[in-house]
Design an enzyme around this catalytic site. Structure first.
Site, PDB file in Angstrom:
ATOM      1  N   ASP A 151       3.865  -3.860   3.133  1.00 61.37           N
ATOM      2  CA  ASP A 151       2.222  -4.197   2.731  1.00 61.37           C
ATOM      3  C   ASP A 151       2.048  -2.392   3.658  1.00 61.37           C
ATOM      4  O   ASP A 151       2.172  -2.497   4.524  1.00 61.37           O
ATOM      5  CB  ASP A 151       2.076  -4.731   3.978  1.00 61.37           C
ATOM      6  CG  ASP A 151       0.625  -5.518   4.379  1.00 61.37           C
ATOM      7  OD1 ASP A 151       0.041  -5.312   3.200  1.00 61.37           O
ATOM      8  OD2 ASP A 151      -0.209  -5.083   5.038  1.00 61.37           O
TER       9      ASP A 151
ATOM     10  N   HIS B 201      -4.268  -8.997  -4.750  1.00 63.28           N
ATOM     11  CA  HIS B 201      -5.734  -9.758  -4.679  1.00 63.28           C
ATOM     12  C   HIS B 201      -6.671  -9.306  -3.464  1.00 63.28           C
ATOM     13  O   HIS B 201      -7.412  -9.782  -3.302  1.00 63.28           O
ATOM     14  CB  HIS B 201      -4.468 -10.335  -3.365  1.00 63.28           C
ATOM     15  CG  HIS B 201      -3.690  -9.833  -2.544  1.00 63.28           C
ATOM     16  ND1 HIS B 201      -2.652  -8.507  -2.180  1.00 63.28           N
ATOM     17  CD2 HIS B 201      -3.994  -9.284  -1.097  1.00 63.28           C
ATOM     18  CE1 HIS B 201      -2.806  -8.664  -1.750  1.00 63.28           C
ATOM     19  NE2 HIS B 201      -3.357  -8.367  -0.714  1.00 63.28           N
ATOM     20  N   ASP B 202      -6.276  -7.752  -3.786  1.00 60.00           N
ATOM     21  CA  ASP B 202      -7.521  -6.830  -3.418  1.00 60.00           C
ATOM     22  C   ASP B 202      -8.407  -6.300  -4.542  1.00 60.00           C
ATOM     23  O   ASP B 202      -8.658  -5.415  -3.794  1.00 60.00           O
ATOM     24  CB  ASP B 202      -6.586  -5.784  -2.864  1.00 60.00           C
ATOM     25  CG  ASP B 202      -5.786  -6.265  -1.288  1.00 60.00           C
ATOM     26  OD1 ASP B 202      -6.281  -7.150  -0.407  1.00 60.00           O
ATOM     27  OD2 ASP B 202      -4.792  -5.515  -1.405  1.00 60.00           O
TER      28      ASP B 202
ATOM     29  N   GLU C 254       3.205  -0.826  -0.377  1.00 56.23           N
ATOM     30  CA  GLU C 254       1.989  -0.902  -0.840  1.00 56.23           C
ATOM     31  C   GLU C 254       1.755   1.212  -0.181  1.00 56.23           C
ATOM     32  O   GLU C 254       1.672   1.133   1.301  1.00 56.23           O
ATOM     33  CB  GLU C 254       1.344  -1.610  -0.998  1.00 56.23           C
ATOM     34  CG  GLU C 254      -0.201  -1.458  -0.751  1.00 56.23           C
ATOM     35  CD  GLU C 254      -0.918  -2.380   0.007  1.00 56.23           C
ATOM     36  OE1 GLU C 254      -2.248  -2.418  -0.265  1.00 56.23           O
ATOM     37  OE2 GLU C 254      -1.122  -2.495   1.054  1.00 56.23           O
TER      38      GLU C 254
ATOM     39  N   ASP D  85       6.703 -10.507   0.636  1.00 57.55           N
ATOM     40  CA  ASP D  85       5.829  -9.326   1.009  1.00 57.55           C
ATOM     41  C   ASP D  85       5.888  -9.142   2.913  1.00 57.55           C
ATOM     42  O   ASP D  85       6.374 -10.077   3.241  1.00 57.55           O
ATOM     43  CB  ASP D  85       4.482 -10.276   1.526  1.00 57.55           C
ATOM     44  CG  ASP D  85       3.567  -9.751   1.453  1.00 57.55           C
ATOM     45  OD1 ASP D  85       3.517  -7.967   1.439  1.00 57.55           O
ATOM     46  OD2 ASP D  85       2.476  -9.210   0.061  1.00 57.55           O
TER      47      ASP D  85
END
Ligand code: GLC
Ligand code: CA
Length: 553
Positions: free
Chosen positions: A199, A328-329, A255, A98
């Site tokens: 991210d 994870h969101d 993302e 990440d």
């Protein structure tokens, strides 16, 4: 179409904090992940995306980084990381890191220096502004509630934080920031990692002059449209590509909050100038309402199909899609689109895994893990949920009951309860006290039980992965053209994929009722997979609840 390994991969996302704890402190860690590599190998995935493992004060669970070149104390050491990488590689599994570089932690040495004085050498590493009319420099709101600006006593100015106030935004317009980020990325590439998930990378370039945004709903704050897909974002990514990415055989996925099809074609263009693919979020916003995500509204299937199909069709031949339900969101898809039954978890997996793009499986999704009934806000750990609860319930905009229902339906903690390994205490995740509650359904839903049961959700996922990765249909599943069928049905999700005269037909009943169906394909050549026994294709049939099957026709 050009063949690439990242188009042919299946990625498994690990949220390390909740995956496996090796030393009983209640927090997952790198050695815990190492101990589960055989499990991932058995599932058949070939890439791990590791949510952040860097040094962090954990205001946002590692998405607030204070040292990009070291490991979070709770997760282990750089040596543990090197061992993990080596052991994964030995099993043919790649590791994607990440990359969180829209912002750092406020405890990162760059920010500590930056805030120390107006003429510090690193002042311009971040976005500092004078206040306006006795208030903040503009009306932007943070994604985690409240203003996106924090006043700093020391120098009497405000700094920008699109997320929490412990996540100050870096100033990408400063070439020295880009130099630092690119050299850090090079350091990881030289270590032998296999790619980056970037991210909120669509937010690194802000509109010049930082103008007020359009007020969002009844929040009182301007939206972040002036921070996404900004004027220089493509220029900066092309520079990153030239200076770092193009030098290595790695995969990249950005993302991209707020990305449109037109923008995605630039970020993920097949000419390879920027990134391999993006995460877009339109489909997972379709069950929001006037309170945004804090709603227990469910998807309208027609809308969901139309949206996913639009992305399939419009990127065809131009850019590459990523395919995901969970991360994870996001809440758990077995609850969100399914009804928490194993058969429904298999059905929702089927519709996603035969689309065109690179599929992502989020830890526990392959077990049919579900949302968690947290009951009260004290059981929640996520900064987004906690801030929104204070804001919306505190101001009377939502009742506590409605807000908890929203959190239990859409909140991020649903994805963050510990991985359910077995039926022992704490689901085998830890022998200590877990940092967040374990979903009480672990006695029924857990890896040990599912590994033993050939009809489990796990074994179904294993089949889906094997069909895409190593079967006589692999090329067709990866590279074939997509066409949606039964557009008007709000019960059936069906489509075909076609390549070089071969065709597969995907048919799913996404309801818990029997549905009558007439097919234009009368005869199958073979059955690839189904969640029911003896799935024969006929021109007229009654589909059982959550029926899913894929045939070559
Ligand atoms: C991304 C991450 C999310 C995080 C945010 C700020 O959206 O996926 O978990 O809170 O960025 O870094
Ligand atoms: Ca631990």
């Amino acid at each position: 179409m050009e063949k690439n390994w990242w188009k042919e991969s299946v990625v498994y996302q690990i949220y390390p904090r909740s995956f496996c704890d090796s030393n009983s402190d209640g927090i997952g860690d790198l050695n815990g992940i190492r101990s589960k590599l055989d499990y991932l190998h058995e599932l058949g995935i070939n890439v791990i995306w590791l949510s952040p493992v860097y040094k962090s004060p954990n205001d946002d669970n590692g998405y607030d980084i204070s040292d990009y070149q070291d490991i979070m104390d709770e997760f282990g050491t750089l040596d543990d990381f090197d061992r993990l990488l080596e052991e994964a590689h030995a099993l043919g599994i790649k590791i994607v890191m990440d990359l969180v570089v829209n912002h750092t932690s406020d405890e990162h040495p760059w920010f500590v220096e930056s805030r120390s004085s107006k003429n510090n050498d690193k002042r311009d590493f971040y976005i500092w502004r004078e206040g306006k009319d006795g208030g903040t420099p503009n009306n932007w709101g943070s994604c985690f509630s409240g203003s996106a600006w924090e006043y700093d006593e020391k120098t009497g100015m405000y700094y920008l934080h699109c997320f929490s106030k412990k996540q100050p935004d870096l100033n990408w317009d400063n070439p020295r920031v880009r130099d630092e980020v690119f050299s850090m990325m090079t350091w990881w590439c030289e270590k032998g990692i296999d790619g980056f998930r970037m991210d909120v990378i669509s937010m690194i370039s802000k509109v010049e002059g930082l103008p007020d945004g359009k007020i969002e709903g009844n929040s009182g704050f301007g939206g972040l449209e002036n921070t996404t897909n900004g004027p220089h974002v493509h220029e900066y990514l092309q520079e990153m590509n030239r200076r770092v990415l193009s030098k290595y055989d790695i995969m990249t996925v950005g993302e991209c909050a707020g990305v449109t099809i037109e923008e995605a074609k630039k970020y993920a263009s097949l000419d390879g100038k920027e990134l391999n693919m993006v995460f877009q979020f339109e489909h997972v916003g379709l069950d929001y309402d006037e309170h945004g995500k804090w709603s227990d509204r469910r998807f309208d299937l027609k809308e969901l199909k139309a949206n996913l199909s639009k992305w399939q069709n419009e990127l065809e031949g131009k850019a590459w899609n990523s395919l995901f339900w969970d991360n994870h969101d996001q809440p758990r898809i077995a609850s969100r689109l399914g009804d928490e039954s194993p058969i429904s978890a298999k059905a929702v997996a089927t519709v996603l895994h035969f689309m065109k793009g690179t599929p992502y499986i989020y830890q526990g999704e392959e077990l049919g893990m579900t949302n968690c009934r947290f009951g009260k806000i004290e059981n929640c750990r996520d900064i987004e949920e906690i801030n929104a609860y204070k804001d919306l319930v505190g101001s009377g905009k939502m009742t506590a009951g409605d807000m908890m229902a929203g959190i239990e339906a859409k909140g991020r903690d649903n994805a963050r309860t510990p991985m359910q390994w077995d039926a022992t205490e704490n689901a085998g995740f830890t022998t200590g006290k877990p940092w967040i509650m374990v979903n009480p359904n672990y006695k029924e839903i857990n890896a040990e039980a599912e590994l033993k049961d050939k009809n489990s959700v796990f074994h179904y996922y294993k089949k889906l992965v094997a069909l895409r990765r190593r079967s006589e249909w692999s090329d067709l599943i990866v590279y074939g053209r997509y066409r949606l069928l039964d557009t008007d049905s709000s019960e059936i999700f069906s489509y075909t994929r076609e390549l070089d005269g071969r065709k597969i037909f995907v048919l799913c009943n996404l309801t818990d009722k029997e549905v009558g169906y007439k097919s234009e394909f009368v005869k199958e050549k073979s059955l690839l997979v189904s969640n029911y026994k003896d799935a024969y294709l006929r021109d007229s049939m009654t589909l059982k609840p959550w029926f899913a099957a894929v045939w070559e026709v």
